[in-house]
Write a protein that holds these residues in place. Structure first.
Motif, PDB file in Angstrom:
ATOM      1  N   ILE A  90       0.839  -1.209   0.000  1.00 34.82           N
ATOM      2  CA  ILE A  90       0.000   0.000   0.000  1.00 34.82           C
ATOM      3  C   ILE A  90       0.874   1.259   0.000  1.00 34.82           C
ATOM      4  O   ILE A  90       0.621   2.208  -0.745  1.00 34.82           O
TER       5      ILE A  90
ATOM      6  N   TRP B 227       2.153   1.876  -3.393  1.00 34.56           N
ATOM      7  CA  TRP B 227       1.102   2.422  -4.284  1.00 34.56           C
ATOM      8  C   TRP B 227       0.939   3.920  -4.062  1.00 34.56           C
ATOM      9  O   TRP B 227       0.789   4.697  -5.003  1.00 34.56           O
ATOM     10  N   TYR B 228       0.962   4.340  -2.782  1.00 33.74           N
ATOM     11  CA  TYR B 228       0.716   5.746  -2.478  1.00 33.74           C
ATOM     12  C   TYR B 228       2.011   6.573  -2.433  1.00 33.74           C
ATOM     13  O   TYR B 228       2.011   7.707  -1.957  1.00 33.74           O
TER      14      TYR B 228
ATOM     15  N   HIS C  91     -12.007  12.453   6.294  1.00 33.66           N
ATOM     16  CA  HIS C  91     -12.692  12.998   5.106  1.00 33.66           C
ATOM     17  C   HIS C  91     -12.658  14.520   5.081  1.00 33.66           C
ATOM     18  O   HIS C  91     -12.760  15.118   4.018  1.00 33.66           O
TER      19      HIS C  91
ATOM     20  N   ALA D   1      -4.459   2.114   4.131  1.00 35.67           N
ATOM     21  CA  ALA D   1      -4.787   2.493   2.747  1.00 35.67           C
ATOM     22  C   ALA D   1      -5.776   3.649   2.725  1.00 35.67           C
ATOM     23  O   ALA D   1      -5.601   4.611   1.965  1.00 35.67           O
ATOM     24  N   VAL D   2      -6.807   3.584   3.559  1.00 36.09           N
ATOM     25  CA  VAL D   2      -7.839   4.625   3.532  1.00 36.09           C
ATOM     26  C   VAL D   2      -7.246   5.969   3.974  1.00 36.09           C
ATOM     27  O   VAL D   2      -7.524   7.010   3.371  1.00 36.09           O
TER      28      VAL D   2
ATOM     29  N   ASP E 178      -4.969   7.286   1.232  1.00 33.23           N
ATOM     30  CA  ASP E 178      -5.785   7.723   0.098  1.00 33.23           C
ATOM     31  C   ASP E 178      -6.354   9.118   0.351  1.00 33.23           C
ATOM     32  O   ASP E 178      -6.333   9.971  -0.534  1.00 33.23           O
ATOM     33  N   ASN E 179      -6.820   9.368   1.571  1.00 35.22           N
ATOM     34  CA  ASN E 179      -7.360  10.699   1.896  1.00 35.22           C
ATOM     35  C   ASN E 179      -6.260  11.760   1.916  1.00 35.22           C
ATOM     36  O   ASN E 179      -6.453  12.887   1.450  1.00 35.22           O
TER      37      ASN E 179
ATOM     38  N   ARG F 183      -3.457  11.722   0.154  1.00 33.56           N
ATOM     39  CA  ARG F 183      -3.075  12.014  -1.230  1.00 33.56           C
ATOM     40  C   ARG F 183      -4.151  12.817  -1.950  1.00 33.56           C
ATOM     41  O   ARG F 183      -3.854  13.669  -2.787  1.00 33.56           O
ATOM     42  N   ARG F 184      -5.420  12.546  -1.651  1.00 32.40           N
ATOM     43  CA  ARG F 184      -6.520  13.277  -2.286  1.00 32.40           C
ATOM     44  C   ARG F 184      -6.426  14.766  -1.974  1.00 32.40           C
ATOM     45  O   ARG F 184      -6.548  15.613  -2.865  1.00 32.40           O
TER      46      ARG F 184
ATOM     47  N   SER G  14      -3.640  16.308  -3.956  1.00 32.60           N
ATOM     48  CA  SER G  14      -3.942  16.412  -5.391  1.00 32.60           C
ATOM     49  C   SER G  14      -4.874  17.579  -5.631  1.00 32.60           C
ATOM     50  O   SER G  14      -4.761  18.284  -6.627  1.00 32.60           O
TER      51      SER G  14
END
Lengths: 263, 263
Positions: free
Chosen positions: A125, A128-129, A190, A245-246, A249-250, A252-253, A256
């Motif tokens: 993971i 990936w990130y 979030h 992972a979650v 993912d947040n 990196r979001r 971005s």
């Protein structure tokens, strides 16, 4: 063919004691062995089926002297996988290097992750990130455990890890770092604005805790920002690999989004 | 104590053939057995250590007639877990019920998920994100496999699953549904506006594909919106359980944002 001595040597490497004694570890299965060869990691021995050899001649050829051709049944007998019809490599451990984070970099920190499957998944993971450094507590599973190597799907070749006493480590860097930690009562991943939290000249750390007990009190005292994954159903918890992972993912979001606003 | 016949019966349930013949399955370990008892699932036999019994008397007591007290070594011998010092239950399978999605509901669809550990993890993730219905292709692992039950950490008690031919299933509902699918070349889950995609009167489906091959061509033709998790490093792929969690997390985030705008 593999001699009786070679076979005994390889089987001894199922155990941590012998891996450490010889400073080598086992890499098994087509994909992982291909990644080791492609990454040009120093290899001591390559055991493979004729089919694998034929399909990977260009990768294998400059290591031809190290190759032993065997049957899939031989691989099953000497390796740790239930079924392996491809290859096994005896690979040299990397020398220890001092840890150094770049300014603005996010580093993953594992506090007492015990399950080798979880550790391997987390390495995959992170890869990936785009997180390339992982600091592990001394109680975290050993990266060279065959189950870790196998679950990482080759990502161990692109990841740097450092085992250390986390208490001492954070004590040294505490004044100069942002330390995120995953808890059940932190700020919602979030809605947290990671980019407000991050300072470009300072490195950040994301700490993930033990499967049953979470982050230990010795490490918790260094956390500057508690994070939580919001829950929408009755399940009590998420697996630590899933949670890693979650959160990544947040993280990196948010960055971005900033990037696309700038452009 | 467990008789020789009981022990043979329990051990036969390691195999799908005998689970189906008797319409029962095994639930093992403290947490999972507690969840089965708390959910009041019909139980045929309860095998436990004296310690587990003492710690869970209130949960167990109205099933007292079904309880056999054994040693941890007995549990290891009859069960599938490497180590179990708590309990094992023989639990009755649920009758098949017809599938029906509510308007606005998101349903998870698994196309050929073969690994029982992945299936169990996905059930736990669905339960965390409030997704209670899972449609499985007939080639997907069996939910009653002890590895699935164990990896789901009790979430199987709160999830409904339906095995069906996905091609026929989607053929029937295709005109009335939004079908998301995870691919390597779809729309970025960080920026897609799920709420524009969703229609409150129509149900949505998220399809996750096979570990090695992704979504099969028979199902791909029904996908109306391709989704992709953006990648920030060199790893080639994410595990299907991890990918399910990340997509559901993004889906829930978008709807929470809408909720907080409305409030």
């Amino acid at each position: 063919m593999v001699s009786k001595n070679q076979s005994q040597y390889i089987r001894s490497l199922h155990q941590k004691k012998f891996r450490q004694q010889h400073s080598v570890f086992l890499v098994e299965g087509a994909k992982s062995v291909q990644e080791v060869l492609a990454a040009k990691w120093p290899v001591e021995m390559l055991v493979m089926t004729n089919d694998f050899y034929k399909e990977n001649t260009s990768l294998v050829d400059n290591q031809r002297g190290l190759v032993e051709i065997v049957t899939p049944a031989d691989l099953d007998r000497i390796g740790t996988l239930e079924s392996n019809n491809a290859a096994l490599a005896v690979v040299t451990m990397r020398p220890n290097r001092p840890f150094r984070a770049e300014p603005g970099e996010l580093v993953l920190v594992l506090d007492d992750i015990r399950d080798p499957g979880n550790l391997g998944t987390i390495i995959r993971i992170a890869d990936w990130y785009g997180v390339s450094k992982i600091i592990c507590s001394e109680t975290t599973a050993e990266v060279y455990n065959p189950k870790v190597i196998s679950a990482s799907k080759g990502s161990f070749t692109r990841t740097n890890w450092f085992y250390t006493d986390l208490d001492l480590f954070f004590d040294e860097i505490a004044q100069k770092a942002i330390v995120y930690g995953a808890f059940l009562n932190g700020e919602n991943v979030h809605t947290i604005n990671f980019k407000n939290e991050m300072i470009p000249t300072v490195s950040s750390y994301l700490v993930m805790g033990n499967e049953a007990n979470g982050i230990g009190p010795n490490v918790e005292k260094f956390i500057t920002q508690r994070l939580t994954i919001p829950r929408f159903g009755p399940a009590e918890s998420l697996n630590v690999g899933i949670a890693t992972a979650v959160i990544l993912d947040n993280w990196r979001r948010v960055f971005s989004e900033e990037l696309s606003v700038k452009n």
